[in-house]
Design a protein around this motif. Sequence first.
Motif, PDB file in Angstrom:
ATOM      1  N   ILE A   1     -50.829  -5.779 -18.157  1.00  0.00           N
ATOM      2  CA  ILE A   1     -49.726  -4.997 -18.714  1.00  0.00           C
ATOM      3  C   ILE A   1     -48.439  -5.807 -18.554  1.00  0.00           C
ATOM      4  N   ASP A   2     -47.688  -5.974 -19.634  1.00  0.00           N
ATOM      5  CA  ASP A   2     -46.422  -6.705 -19.539  1.00  0.00           C
ATOM      6  C   ASP A   2     -45.238  -5.927 -20.132  1.00  0.00           C
ATOM      7  N   ALA A   3     -45.458  -4.646 -20.400  1.00  0.00           N
ATOM      8  CA  ALA A   3     -44.366  -3.797 -20.892  1.00  0.00           C
ATOM      9  C   ALA A   3     -44.705  -2.357 -20.544  1.00  0.00           C
ATOM     10  N   ALA A   4     -43.721  -1.594 -20.061  1.00  0.00           N
ATOM     11  CA  ALA A   4     -43.980  -0.201 -19.685  1.00  0.00           C
ATOM     12  C   ALA A   4     -42.729   0.644 -19.866  1.00  0.00           C
ATOM     13  N   ILE A   5     -42.958   1.868 -20.308  1.00  0.00           N
ATOM     14  CA  ILE A   5     -41.873   2.847 -20.424  1.00  0.00           C
ATOM     15  C   ILE A   5     -41.724   3.493 -19.051  1.00  0.00           C
ATOM     16  N   VAL A   6     -40.531   3.380 -18.454  1.00  0.00           N
ATOM     17  CA  VAL A   6     -40.346   3.881 -17.092  1.00  0.00           C
ATOM     18  C   VAL A   6     -39.307   5.006 -16.992  1.00  0.00           C
ATOM     19  N   GLY A   7     -38.683   5.359 -18.123  1.00  0.00           N
ATOM     20  CA  GLY A   7     -37.731   6.462 -18.100  1.00  0.00           C
ATOM     21  C   GLY A   7     -37.493   7.004 -19.493  1.00  0.00           C
ATOM     22  N   ILE A   8     -37.217   8.291 -19.556  1.00  0.00           N
ATOM     23  CA  ILE A   8     -36.841   8.904 -20.837  1.00  0.00           C
ATOM     24  C   ILE A   8     -35.341   9.144 -20.765  1.00  0.00           C
ATOM     25  N   ILE A   9     -34.619   8.591 -21.729  1.00  0.00           N
ATOM     26  CA  ILE A   9     -33.152   8.643 -21.687  1.00  0.00           C
ATOM     27  C   ILE A   9     -32.654   9.959 -22.278  1.00  0.00           C
ATOM     28  N   ASP A  10     -31.968  10.746 -21.433  1.00  0.00           N
ATOM     29  CA  ASP A  10     -31.403  12.012 -21.894  1.00  0.00           C
ATOM     30  C   ASP A  10     -30.052  11.780 -22.554  1.00  0.00           C
ATOM     31  N   GLU A  11     -29.346  10.821 -22.011  1.00  0.00           N
ATOM     32  CA  GLU A  11     -27.967  10.635 -22.443  1.00  0.00           C
ATOM     33  C   GLU A  11     -27.526   9.210 -22.156  1.00  0.00           C
ATOM     34  N   ILE A  12     -26.817   8.623 -23.131  1.00  0.00           N
ATOM     35  CA  ILE A  12     -26.215   7.302 -22.920  1.00  0.00           C
ATOM     36  C   ILE A  12     -24.718   7.482 -23.085  1.00  0.00           C
ATOM     37  N   ASP A  13     -23.976   7.001 -22.129  1.00  0.00           N
ATOM     38  CA  ASP A  13     -22.523   7.112 -22.208  1.00  0.00           C
ATOM     39  C   ASP A  13     -21.941   5.700 -22.211  1.00  0.00           C
TER      40      ASP A  13
END
Lengths: 95, 95, 95, 95, 95
Positions: free
Chosen positions: D74-86
Amino acid sequence: MRIGRVIGTIVATRKDEKLVGSKLMVTQPLNIDLMPKGDPIIAVDTVGAGIGELVAYTTGTASRIGARKMDAPIDAAIVGIIDEIDINKALLDKS
Amino acid sequence: MRIGRVIGTIVATRKDEKLVGSKLMVTQPLNIDLMPKGDPIIAVDTVGAGIGELVAYTTGTASRIGARKMDAPIDAAIVGIIDEIDINKALLDKS
Amino acid sequence: MRIGRVIGTIVATRKDEKLVGSKLMVTQPLNIDLMPKGDPIIAVDTVGAGIGELVAYTTGTASRIGARKMDAPIDAAIVGIIDEIDINKALLDKS
Amino acid sequence: MRIGRVIGTIVATRKDEKLVGSKLMVTQPLNIDLMPKGDPIIAVDTVGAGIGELVAYTTGTASRIGARKMDAPIDAAIVGIIDEIDINKALLDKS
Amino acid sequence: MRIGRVIGTIVATRKDEKLVGSKLMVTQPLNIDLMPKGDPIIAVDTVGAGIGELVAYTTGTASRIGARKMDAPIDAAIVGIIDEIDINKALLDKS
């Protein structure tokens, strides 16, 4: 992993002895439309990929893990043959 | 691995002592038509590659593995001399 | 390694304590004509490189190896000062 | 980590056995305006990301750490779901 | 390390538990003129960097070292706040 297509093979008589027995496939990275993008890499095949097949390949340490050869100078490996890609391009339009 | 051509050498008197004894080759990355693409790298030769030869080179940890020098500051290595590349470019047209 | 030129220094009072004592050099990657290409990096000097010098630098784990600081957050290091580069550009024309 | 959007899935019947059980998501890298930039990657989902969601994904060894599968290719992984970008874009204008 | 500017933050409620407690900063890579170049990354702050500050950030394993979290899925970290950059651009003109 990245999406690629196996487009050829290389022959290298003089090579690192740890690469002997590994199938070295010329693999073309593809873009979202499955068209060529960027330059081909030489990846070790670990899943019996044939010429023309759509594959998922890794780079870096993941490649030695896939090849089960932690002591070989491998930095790219084919680790899956893609049967189907289901992409919703409409999602790319939302900002 | 990537496909490259050895195009020169460098001389570096002051360098990390772990690099002493390693042949440092200027290597040009190539595209699918074996033409120059991108900027040259300095790779440690591990297979007796000569100037002008077509080679397969690794980057990252795989390079120290290829050089059998895990304690040297090496991040690129030539690990094979390519005798023959067999690519079917027609495969690039299918999406 | 890549070819670069040391073009400056940075001052960072607040930094990881493991970086204290390391000389942080702004290093410009160069292309085959030794002209600037791409964006500058901050590399730890391990060989006494001075401003203006042509150098070979590593990225990734090789940099911590070069700096002899495996526990420092270093991802780029100057590991050689290039006295001479001997490149045969005519070799780039053969496909 | 990079910012991406999950835009699809892949099916790969023949794949490294260590990948069995991992959800492979086609993830599009995004630029500062959250528009597509660069080519899609195949990332292992570790946080229950759904199609269309904005996510933070890693590459390299960090991905195997995120997937809790150090022995998988494995060389790529989703580690967070972004709720908000400021983001304050005005900051980009100061040199 | 690369030179960047902290331009924002992200909120991610669902994320790898090893990221809990880490400040995730949107960081824009900069070129030699300290202008934006390339796409923003999400870096873990390890030095108390504030919005708008000029920073040095690492990628890869160096980032987990900087964050003192070897078991977290971190691949980018801010490891220094840049007080001053001293670059001699005239050096770029010599080939």
